[in-house]
Design a protein around this motif. Structure first.
Motif, PDB file in Angstrom:
ATOM      1  N   ARG A  98       0.844  -1.195   0.000  1.00 42.97           N
ATOM      2  CA  ARG A  98       0.000   0.000   0.000  1.00 42.97           C
ATOM      3  C   ARG A  98       0.879   1.244   0.000  1.00 42.97           C
ATOM      4  NH1 ARG A  98      -5.337  -0.556   0.925  1.00 42.97           N
ATOM      5  NH2 ARG A  98      -6.106  -2.601   1.578  1.00 42.97           N
ATOM      6  N   MET A  99       0.641   2.132  -0.935  1.00 43.01           N
ATOM      7  CA  MET A  99       1.390   3.372  -1.020  1.00 43.01           C
ATOM      8  C   MET A  99       0.592   4.491  -0.360  1.00 43.01           C
ATOM      9  SD  MET A  99       3.677   5.597  -1.984  1.00 43.01           S
ATOM     10  CE  MET A  99       4.789   4.629  -2.971  1.00 43.01           C
ATOM     11  N   PRO A 100       1.108   5.125   0.706  1.00 45.85           N
ATOM     12  CA  PRO A 100       0.407   6.264   1.308  1.00 45.85           C
ATOM     13  C   PRO A 100       0.228   7.371   0.274  1.00 45.85           C
ATOM     14  CG  PRO A 100       2.243   5.531   2.694  1.00 45.85           C
ATOM     15  CD  PRO A 100       2.379   4.816   1.394  1.00 45.85           C
ATOM     16  N   LEU A 101      -0.919   8.004   0.298  1.00 45.30           N
ATOM     17  CA  LEU A 101      -1.215   9.014  -0.721  1.00 45.30           C
ATOM     18  C   LEU A 101      -0.556  10.354  -0.442  1.00 45.30           C
ATOM     19  CD1 LEU A 101      -5.005   8.273  -1.379  1.00 45.30           C
ATOM     20  CD2 LEU A 101      -3.015   7.518  -2.697  1.00 45.30           C
ATOM     21  N   LEU A 102      -0.451  10.741   0.839  1.00 46.06           N
ATOM     22  CA  LEU A 102       0.062  12.064   1.163  1.00 46.06           C
ATOM     23  C   LEU A 102       1.485  12.299   0.645  1.00 46.06           C
ATOM     24  CD1 LEU A 102      -0.714  14.703   2.532  1.00 46.06           C
ATOM     25  CD2 LEU A 102       0.208  13.796   4.685  1.00 46.06           C
ATOM     26  N   PRO A 103       2.432  11.343   0.791  1.00 42.44           N
ATOM     27  CA  PRO A 103       3.782  11.591   0.270  1.00 42.44           C
ATOM     28  C   PRO A 103       3.840  11.827  -1.235  1.00 42.44           C
ATOM     29  CG  PRO A 103       3.818   9.769   1.832  1.00 42.44           C
ATOM     30  CD  PRO A 103       2.381  10.088   1.559  1.00 42.44           C
ATOM     31  N   LEU A 104       2.794  11.403  -1.975  1.00 41.76           N
ATOM     32  CA  LEU A 104       2.797  11.617  -3.412  1.00 41.76           C
ATOM     33  C   LEU A 104       2.732  13.103  -3.764  1.00 41.76           C
ATOM     34  CD1 LEU A 104       0.467   8.702  -4.559  1.00 41.76           C
ATOM     35  CD2 LEU A 104       2.953   8.826  -4.719  1.00 41.76           C
ATOM     36  N   LEU A 105       2.296  13.924  -2.807  1.00 45.28           N
ATOM     37  CA  LEU A 105       2.298  15.372  -3.040  1.00 45.28           C
ATOM     38  C   LEU A 105       3.712  15.916  -3.154  1.00 45.28           C
ATOM     39  CD1 LEU A 105      -0.498  16.462  -0.508  1.00 45.28           C
ATOM     40  CD2 LEU A 105      -0.707  16.173  -2.992  1.00 45.28           C
ATOM     41  N   LEU A 106       4.695  15.162  -2.669  1.00 40.64           N
ATOM     42  CA  LEU A 106       6.086  15.604  -2.695  1.00 40.64           C
ATOM     43  C   LEU A 106       6.834  15.083  -3.924  1.00 40.64           C
ATOM     44  CD1 LEU A 106       6.973  15.084   1.077  1.00 40.64           C
ATOM     45  CD2 LEU A 106       6.600  17.261  -0.104  1.00 40.64           C
ATOM     46  N   LEU A 107       6.126  14.480  -4.865  1.00 42.67           N
ATOM     47  CA  LEU A 107       6.786  13.963  -6.058  1.00 42.67           C
ATOM     48  C   LEU A 107       7.560  15.035  -6.836  1.00 42.67           C
ATOM     49  CD1 LEU A 107       4.438  11.280  -7.661  1.00 42.67           C
ATOM     50  CD2 LEU A 107       6.797  10.996  -6.923  1.00 42.67           C
ATOM     51  N   PRO A 108       7.038  16.273  -6.956  1.00 43.62           N
ATOM     52  CA  PRO A 108       7.834  17.282  -7.682  1.00 43.62           C
ATOM     53  C   PRO A 108       9.226  17.497  -7.100  1.00 43.62           C
ATOM     54  CG  PRO A 108       5.574  18.038  -7.472  1.00 43.62           C
ATOM     55  CD  PRO A 108       5.689  16.786  -6.645  1.00 43.62           C
ATOM     56  N   LEU A 109       9.331  17.562  -5.761  1.00 43.10           N
ATOM     57  CA  LEU A 109      10.643  17.726  -5.146  1.00 43.10           C
ATOM     58  C   LEU A 109      11.537  16.532  -5.473  1.00 43.10           C
ATOM     59  CD1 LEU A 109      12.643  19.171  -3.312  1.00 43.10           C
ATOM     60  CD2 LEU A 109      11.486  18.144  -1.331  1.00 43.10           C
TER      61      LEU A 109
END
Length: 407
Positions: free
Chosen positions: A346-357
């Protein structure tokens, strides 16, 4: 970060001009978007298969090199002690009697008294790769003909060995390795390290595997002992930074098949600072460039997000490019989540907001990969030669002890 390379990239961008950089950014963004869909499909193809059950389960020797007490080391090692498997041996290898990892091994022995655990402590060296030196010292004590080489930061499910040995039903298979994903910690730099695996390396590896490329990944490699010995064993790997790459290539050159296991393992990142993250990613980038220069240069096509950012930063707003960047962000997030799901995690969704960095850091590391052939690894500076061969660049401590390395 190598500021000279960043400056050179900026100069080239301005020389090319707005139209050329904008076109390149758009082309790479479109390619990156399409590649994300391909990687997600590849994940379900490579990891969604389930081979037949009831095949023989040969005894396995697990070789674990250890140095220090990494994050969650006990839980990582304990996952190998609870395998639902009829016969396996675990060999732990450390180079110093003062290594903190020995305390963790003592706890494991107390907790799992029925598990066949042995420890080898030796500083004997056969080359410049400290991990290979460690497990080479333990290798003479291996009891079984199927070997599992696995890093200390890897964690597995109880059915891991049962699923991982499946490719060896075919006698032509000499080596099989596992794809791996990273767990996602709560700290920023740990998340960035996890994204470097889950959002960047893993999709590329899965797509390459789905299209027929075969290679070894060091997280978990199973190899027949007779095949391993025939390729030169640990002496063949002792001076390689990318020892997994060298092993996979050697097995293929010996005429055996290299395959992938259907099971994915999990790595636990142990990165606590931006500096450590950049050093790790730069070392990784330079190693890949030297081992596979054409593929490394071609991977610029996967940096559409960063090139689009650079185009907007250098030459101002472009609504079409901004929309493409936003869609690419969403597609990469979806692909990262899908790849993890295909691997049973399961991949937590919140860290995906940091994909640009993560994308910007990956592009910085990619640029740094061209800077030189030198890497800093465990406090020692090395020069990497063809196929990832290591030679100490400088450093009186290691050079002074070079006489202890056997020819």
């Amino acid at each position: 970060m190598d500021w000279e390379i960043l400056g050179l990239f900026s100069l080239v961008a301005f020389v090319l001009g707005k139209s050329a950089l904008l076109l390149a950014a758009q082309a790479c963004a479109v390619f990156s978007t399409l590649f994300s869909f391909v990687a997600a499909a590849a994940a379900f193809r490579m990891l969604g298969r389930r081979g037949p059950t009831g095949y023989p389960l040969p005894p396995v020797t697990i070789l674990k090199p250890l140095k220090g007490e990494d994050r969650e080391l006990y839980a990582n090692l304990a996952s190998f002690c609870v395998q639902d498997y009829p016969s396996f041996q675990i060999l732990f290898a450390v180079s110093s009697p003062d290594d903190p990892a020995l305390g963790v091994i003592a706890r494991l022995r107390d907790a799992f008294p029925s598990c066949d655990i042995e420890v080898v402590v030796s500083s004997h060296r056969i080359g410049w790769n400290p991990k290979i030196n460690n497990i080479a010292n333990a290798y003479p004590y291996a009891k079984h003909q199927l070997l599992l080489l696995s890093d200390s930061d890897i964690r597995v499910a109880p059915d891991f060995l049962r699923r991982a040995v499946a490719p060896f039903r075919d006698p032509k298979v000499g080596l099989a390795s596992c794809f791996y994903r990273s767990s996602v910690p709560s700290d920023l730099w740990g998340i960035m390290e996890a994204h470097s695996v889950n959002a960047q390396f893993l999709p590329q590896a899965l797509a390459a595997g789905a299209f027929g490329m075969r290679f070894a990944m060091g997280a978990a490699i199973l190899v027949r002992r007779e095949v391993f010995d025939a390729t030169g064993g640990f002496r063949n790997l002792a001076d390689h930074l990318a020892d997994d790459f060298a092993l996979g290539a050697s097995v293929a050159e010996a005429g055996y098949r290299v395959e992938f296991c259907e099971v994915m393992v999990e790595s636990v990142p142990d990165i606590s600072s931006a500096a450590a993250l950049l050093k790790h990613q730069t070392r990784w980038s330079r190693t890949i460039r030297i081992c596979n220069p054409a593929g490394y240069c071609g991977s610029v096509l996967l940096h559409g997000f960063s090139l689009s950012t650079a185009s907007l930063a250098f030459f101002g707003w472009d609504a079409r490019l901004a929309a493409l960047m936003l869609s690419l962000w969403g597609v990469k997030a979806l692909a990262t989540w899908s790849v993890s799901r295909a691997g049973g995690a399961r991949m937590p969704l919140l860290p995906l907001l940091l994909l640009p960095l993560s994308e910007w850091l990956a592009f910085a590391a990619w640029l740094s990969g061209f800077r030189s052939n030198e890497v800093l690894w465990r406090g020692q500076l090395y020069t990497i030669h063809s196929r990832g061969r290591l030679v100490p660049a400088r450093g009186p401590l290691d050079v002074a002890t070079a006489a202890t390395v056997e020819p």
